[in-house]
Design a protein around this motif. Structure first.
Motif, PDB file in Angstrom:
ATOM      1  N   MET A   1      28.264  36.353  38.883  1.00 37.91           N
ATOM      2  CA  MET A   1      28.881  37.655  39.138  1.00 37.91           C
ATOM      3  C   MET A   1      29.168  38.350  37.807  1.00 37.91           C
ATOM      4  O   MET A   1      29.716  37.741  36.885  1.00 37.91           O
ATOM      5  CB  MET A   1      30.196  37.449  39.905  1.00 37.91           C
ATOM      6  N   THR A   2      28.756  39.608  37.676  1.00 36.17           N
ATOM      7  CA  THR A   2      28.975  40.330  36.427  1.00 36.17           C
ATOM      8  C   THR A   2      30.423  40.818  36.331  1.00 36.17           C
ATOM      9  O   THR A   2      31.142  40.890  37.335  1.00 36.17           O
ATOM     10  CB  THR A   2      28.046  41.554  36.334  1.00 36.17           C
ATOM     11  N   GLY A   3      30.806  41.169  35.108  1.00 37.75           N
ATOM     12  CA  GLY A   3      32.160  41.678  34.904  1.00 37.75           C
ATOM     13  C   GLY A   3      32.431  42.934  35.706  1.00 37.75           C
ATOM     14  O   GLY A   3      33.535  43.136  36.224  1.00 37.75           O
ATOM     15  N   ARG A   4      31.410  43.797  35.846  1.00 36.09           N
ATOM     16  CA  ARG A   4      31.604  45.035  36.602  1.00 36.09           C
ATOM     17  C   ARG A   4      31.764  44.743  38.093  1.00 36.09           C
ATOM     18  O   ARG A   4      32.555  45.386  38.787  1.00 36.09           O
ATOM     19  CB  ARG A   4      30.446  46.000  36.352  1.00 36.09           C
ATOM     20  N   GLU A   5      31.014  43.753  38.605  1.00 42.89           N
ATOM     21  CA  GLU A   5      31.154  43.366  40.012  1.00 42.89           C
ATOM     22  C   GLU A   5      32.551  42.797  40.271  1.00 42.89           C
ATOM     23  O   GLU A   5      33.174  43.087  41.297  1.00 42.89           O
ATOM     24  CB  GLU A   5      30.090  42.327  40.385  1.00 42.89           C
ATOM     25  N   GLU A   6      33.047  41.996  39.325  1.00 42.54           N
ATOM     26  CA  GLU A   6      34.402  41.466  39.461  1.00 42.54           C
ATOM     27  C   GLU A   6      35.422  42.597  39.477  1.00 42.54           C
ATOM     28  O   GLU A   6      36.363  42.593  40.278  1.00 42.54           O
ATOM     29  CB  GLU A   6      34.684  40.490  38.308  1.00 42.54           C
ATOM     30  N   VAL A  35      45.591  49.880  35.931  1.00 42.24           N
ATOM     31  CA  VAL A  35      44.806  50.184  37.141  1.00 42.24           C
ATOM     32  C   VAL A  35      43.871  51.363  36.861  1.00 42.24           C
ATOM     33  O   VAL A  35      42.695  51.347  37.260  1.00 42.24           O
ATOM     34  CB  VAL A  35      45.730  50.499  38.336  1.00 42.24           C
ATOM     35  N   ALA A  36      44.376  52.376  36.177  1.00 41.06           N
ATOM     36  CA  ALA A  36      43.545  53.544  35.844  1.00 41.06           C
ATOM     37  C   ALA A  36      42.364  53.135  34.956  1.00 41.06           C
ATOM     38  O   ALA A  36      41.234  53.602  35.154  1.00 41.06           O
ATOM     39  CB  ALA A  36      44.394  54.607  35.147  1.00 41.06           C
ATOM     40  N   GLU A  37      42.618  52.256  33.988  1.00 45.15           N
ATOM     41  CA  GLU A  37      41.550  51.760  33.114  1.00 45.15           C
ATOM     42  C   GLU A  37      40.495  50.997  33.913  1.00 45.15           C
ATOM     43  O   GLU A  37      39.297  51.143  33.696  1.00 45.15           O
ATOM     44  CB  GLU A  37      42.131  50.818  32.042  1.00 45.15           C
ATOM     45  N   LEU A  38      40.965  50.164  34.854  1.00 42.03           N
ATOM     46  CA  LEU A  38      40.057  49.369  35.687  1.00 42.03           C
ATOM     47  C   LEU A  38      39.163  50.288  36.522  1.00 42.03           C
ATOM     48  O   LEU A  38      37.943  50.097  36.597  1.00 42.03           O
ATOM     49  CB  LEU A  38      40.867  48.435  36.591  1.00 42.03           C
ATOM     50  N   LYS A  39      39.745  51.302  37.148  1.00 41.34           N
ATOM     51  CA  LYS A  39      38.962  52.231  37.981  1.00 41.34           C
ATOM     52  C   LYS A  39      37.978  53.036  37.136  1.00 41.34           C
ATOM     53  O   LYS A  39      36.838  53.285  37.550  1.00 41.34           O
ATOM     54  CB  LYS A  39      39.906  53.159  38.751  1.00 41.34           C
ATOM     55  N   ALA A  47      31.658  52.872  30.183  1.00 42.72           N
ATOM     56  CA  ALA A  47      33.052  52.590  29.785  1.00 42.72           C
ATOM     57  C   ALA A  47      33.190  51.160  29.270  1.00 42.72           C
ATOM     58  O   ALA A  47      32.470  50.247  29.690  1.00 42.72           O
ATOM     59  CB  ALA A  47      33.984  52.802  30.979  1.00 42.72           C
ATOM     60  N   GLU A  48      34.127  50.987  28.336  1.00 44.53           N
ATOM     61  CA  GLU A  48      34.405  49.653  27.800  1.00 44.53           C
ATOM     62  C   GLU A  48      35.265  48.870  28.779  1.00 44.53           C
ATOM     63  O   GLU A  48      35.954  49.436  29.633  1.00 44.53           O
ATOM     64  CB  GLU A  48      35.131  49.775  26.451  1.00 44.53           C
ATOM     65  N   MET A  49      35.245  47.546  28.608  1.00 42.16           N
ATOM     66  CA  MET A  49      36.084  46.680  29.436  1.00 42.16           C
ATOM     67  C   MET A  49      37.545  47.106  29.322  1.00 42.16           C
ATOM     68  O   MET A  49      37.996  47.503  28.240  1.00 42.16           O
ATOM     69  CB  MET A  49      35.972  45.227  28.963  1.00 42.16           C
TER      70      MET A  49
END
Length: 292
Positions: A1-6, A35-39, A47-49
């Motif tokens: 599973m990729t970081g973006r999928e997670e 949460v805003a960063e995650l979205k 976008a960076e992690m």
């Protein structure tokens, strides 16, 4: 599973929790910026992690006859790799003694490790707490299980080092905050003002995360955690923590400032400073080139 999928699965689960528990007392996000960063990361391929883990609280009333008298608080954090790795959850209640709380949390951790890898599991974790937590109130622990619980709590002590990058650090008040907050939280490291700005802090994980929480809420053109190091300490004694430190205090370091505003540091001197501290590999993470 990729970081973006997670990350996508984390956003979906947060939306689900928000819809299932619409009242503030049931589900409380403690870091809306995370949460805003995650979205933003999910919605923007370039976008960076995210730089911080999403953290929230679930308040649970167990299904027992005197439930109105009992409430358990689940302090939750989603690691960047969740749900590939289990969530970090600590359950607290004013009715639990220290040893009962440790025992409850060690059993919950075991449940999460056995049942919560690869799929979102915050609802099942909440159900586990709802079904089992009340039984720990008033539970007498044998001396062997208590000492085992205490040992597990000691093993969970984590030493963290954060490498923070800022587009620039000029403001005198911000520079003072960095020094003062680090001292208050017993953190060591260094701060390099100018353009770019570099801050390193090291110490107990909870103290580093509190420092980052304060710093990132100030106004910045750009600031992020470029790299973090986490080391589990067996025992968590003061000597073990001191052994991990690469810096003896936190001080502001200026390396032959130059430029029209005197705001550019000699990066060669920064590299040599990092090399002396055994951190030379960090230079490439910051600047994308090998130091010399």
């Amino acid at each position: 599973m990729t970081g973006r999928e997670e990350a996508e699965m984390q956003v979906s689960e947060l939306d689900l929790l928000s819809s299932m528990f619409p009242y503030d007392k049931e589900f409380v996000v403690t870091d809306q910026l995370a949460v805003a960063e995650l979205k933003h990361y999910v919605e923007n391929p370039s976008a960076e992690m995210p730089s911080s883990k999403v953290q929230f609280i679930l308040n649970v009333k167990p299904e027992v006859s005197n439930a109105s008298m009992v409430e358990f608080s689940m302090a939750c954090a989603l690691p960047f790799r969740y749900p590939t790795v289990p969530p970090e959850i600590t359950v607290r209640s004013s009715l639990l003694s220290r040893s009962q709380q440790v025992h409850l949390n060690s059993d919950l951790k075991m449940y999460l490790m056995e049942n919560c890898c690869g799929e979102p599991c915050m609802l099942s974790a909440r159900e586990w707490v709802k079904d089992h937590a009340a039984a720990y109130v008033g539970k007498e622990l044998s001396s062997s299980s208590e000492s085992a619980s205490n040992a597990m709590q000691s093993e969970d002590t984590i030493f963290t080092r954060l490498w923070i990058y800022s587009h620039h650090i000029y403001n005198k008040q911000k520079r003072k905050n960095i020094i003062d907050w680090a001292k208050e939280l017993s953190l060591t490291g260094f701060s390099m003002p100018g353009k770019p700005g570099v801050v390193c802090v090291e110490g107990l994980q909870s103290s580093c995360e509190e420092f980052w929480s304060r710093i990132r809420r100030l106004t910045w053109k750009r600031i992020l955690i470029r790299h973090r190091e986490d080391v589990s300490l067996e025992g968590g004694e003061h000597a073990e923590i001191q052994k991990q430190r690469k810096f003896s205090t936190l001080e502001e370091k200026c390396f032959d400032a130059h430029g029209t505003r005197g705001n550019h540091m000699d990066l060669g001197q920064l590299y040599r400073f990092l090399e002396e501290k055994g951190c030379a590999d960090i230079f490439q993470m910051y600047f994308g080139v090998e130091g010399h």
